[in-house]
Design a protein around this motif. Structure first.
Motif, PDB file in Angstrom:
ATOM      1  N   LEU A   5       0.826  -1.310  -0.092  1.00 39.39           N
ATOM      2  CA  LEU A   5      -0.101   0.104  -0.023  1.00 39.39           C
ATOM      3  C   LEU A   5       1.073   1.283  -0.120  1.00 39.39           C
ATOM      4  O   LEU A   5       1.644   1.341   0.873  1.00 39.39           O
ATOM      5  N   THR A  34      -1.247  -0.942  -4.450  1.00 44.30           N
ATOM      6  CA  THR A  34      -2.317  -0.035  -4.270  1.00 44.30           C
ATOM      7  C   THR A  34      -1.974   1.300  -3.665  1.00 44.30           C
ATOM      8  O   THR A  34      -1.201   1.551  -2.775  1.00 44.30           O
ATOM      9  N   LYS A  36      -3.452   4.688  -2.189  1.00 42.75           N
ATOM     10  CA  LYS A  36      -4.612   5.420  -1.420  1.00 42.75           C
ATOM     11  C   LYS A  36      -4.054   6.669  -0.774  1.00 42.75           C
ATOM     12  O   LYS A  36      -3.068   6.576  -0.412  1.00 42.75           O
ATOM     13  N   ALA A  61      -8.469   5.953   2.266  1.00 44.24           N
ATOM     14  CA  ALA A  61      -8.173   4.635   2.905  1.00 44.24           C
ATOM     15  C   ALA A  61      -8.922   4.996   4.378  1.00 44.24           C
ATOM     16  O   ALA A  61      -9.294   5.982   4.763  1.00 44.24           O
ATOM     17  N   ASP A  64      -7.925   0.461   9.368  1.00 49.13           N
ATOM     18  CA  ASP A  64      -8.033  -0.747   9.905  1.00 49.13           C
ATOM     19  C   ASP A  64      -7.633  -1.484   8.333  1.00 49.13           C
ATOM     20  O   ASP A  64      -7.185  -2.947   8.206  1.00 49.13           O
ATOM     21  N   GLU A  65      -7.540  -1.067   7.275  1.00 49.03           N
ATOM     22  CA  GLU A  65      -7.110  -1.741   6.124  1.00 49.03           C
ATOM     23  C   GLU A  65      -5.804  -2.054   6.194  1.00 49.03           C
ATOM     24  O   GLU A  65      -5.045  -2.645   5.242  1.00 49.03           O
ATOM     25  N   ASP A  68      -3.994  -5.323   5.810  1.00 46.73           N
ATOM     26  CA  ASP A  68      -4.408  -6.159   4.618  1.00 46.73           C
ATOM     27  C   ASP A  68      -3.124  -6.249   3.761  1.00 46.73           C
ATOM     28  O   ASP A  68      -3.173  -7.063   2.907  1.00 46.73           O
ATOM     29  N   TYR A  69      -2.129  -5.470   4.083  1.00 50.89           N
ATOM     30  CA  TYR A  69      -1.011  -5.477   3.106  1.00 50.89           C
ATOM     31  C   TYR A  69       0.199  -5.960   3.671  1.00 50.89           C
ATOM     32  O   TYR A  69       0.268  -5.974   5.122  1.00 50.89           O
ATOM     33  N   THR A  94      -4.847   4.268  14.513  1.00 53.24           N
ATOM     34  CA  THR A  94      -4.584   2.823  14.341  1.00 53.24           C
ATOM     35  C   THR A  94      -4.112   1.998  15.430  1.00 53.24           C
ATOM     36  O   THR A  94      -3.535   1.014  15.696  1.00 53.24           O
TER      37      THR A  94
END
Length: 208
Positions: A5, A34, A36, A61, A64-65, A68-69, A94
């Motif tokens: 990310l 990705t 964002k 963004a 919490d995402e 995912d990276y 975070t």
């Protein structure tokens, strides 16, 4: 596929351009990139008055995402030698990820911008690193095998802590090809390290 990310904040588009260059480097190394951005917290009337670039294509963004990276590259412009408040505001959300250890072992890196050549680029990156270390992330910079870090033939950004660019005090200067090249190199290096950290990762020599 290893997922990286590139998460940025950009008032005038300089960090936005650098983010796309980082993403190109990530893709060059065979990872998925990705791009964002974090939300704007400046009131719309203020952003308009100062000529902020509000028509940026990258989606917003949510904190919490980040879990995912496999790696996260932060694009953080300098504000008085420190991190821009927009990114600080995002990272301050975070705490749940920290409590659950969701970012431990993930690769992290930072690139930046400032108005002037000595406007706090290195200070911004160095004072941002503790946040990443508190999350247990593996911090990587921009190695001197990127030989443009040593060029003296033009005014340019670029530090061993991360790529950087200069905007000028009127924000009219755009990232140079050298600066964009360093951003691409940083993206390649981050992806390479993240791939090696992944199960069954490639142990090939560094691509810088």
């Amino acid at each position: 596929m290893t997922k990286i990310l590139i998460l940025y904040y950009s008032s005038y588009g300089h960090i936005e351009q650098m983010a796309h260059a980082v993403a190109d480097g990530v893709r060059d190394s065979g990872a998925h990139a990705t791009i964002k951005r974090v939300p704007e917290i400046v009131p719309p009337e203020t952003a308009s008055a100062y000529g902020f670039k509000v028509d940026q294509s990258a989606p917003i963004a949510v904190p919490d995402e980040l879990a995912d990276y496999d790696g996260i590259v932060l694009g953080v412009p300098t504000r008085f030698g420190g991190m821009a408040a927009q990114m600080r505001n995002f990272l301050d959300q975070t705490g749940g990820l920290w409590h659950a250890g969701k970012l431990i072992g993930k690769v992290a890196s930072i690139f930046t911008s400032s108005a002037t050549q000595h406007g706090g680029q290195e200070a911004t990156i160095l004072t941002s690193i503790p946040t990443l270390l508190h999350h247990g992330m593996i911090v990587v910079g921009l190695p001197y095998s990127a030989t443009d870090l040593m060029g003296l033939d033009e005014v340019s950004g670029g530090t061993p802590y991360g790529a950087s660019t200069l905007s000028g005090t009127d924000n009219k200067r755009q990232p140079s090809e050298r600066e964009l090249g360093l951003a691409r190199t940083q993206g390649r290096f981050v992806a390479h390290v993240a791939i090696r950290q992944s199960p069954g990762g490639n142990e090939a020599a560094h691509p810088v």
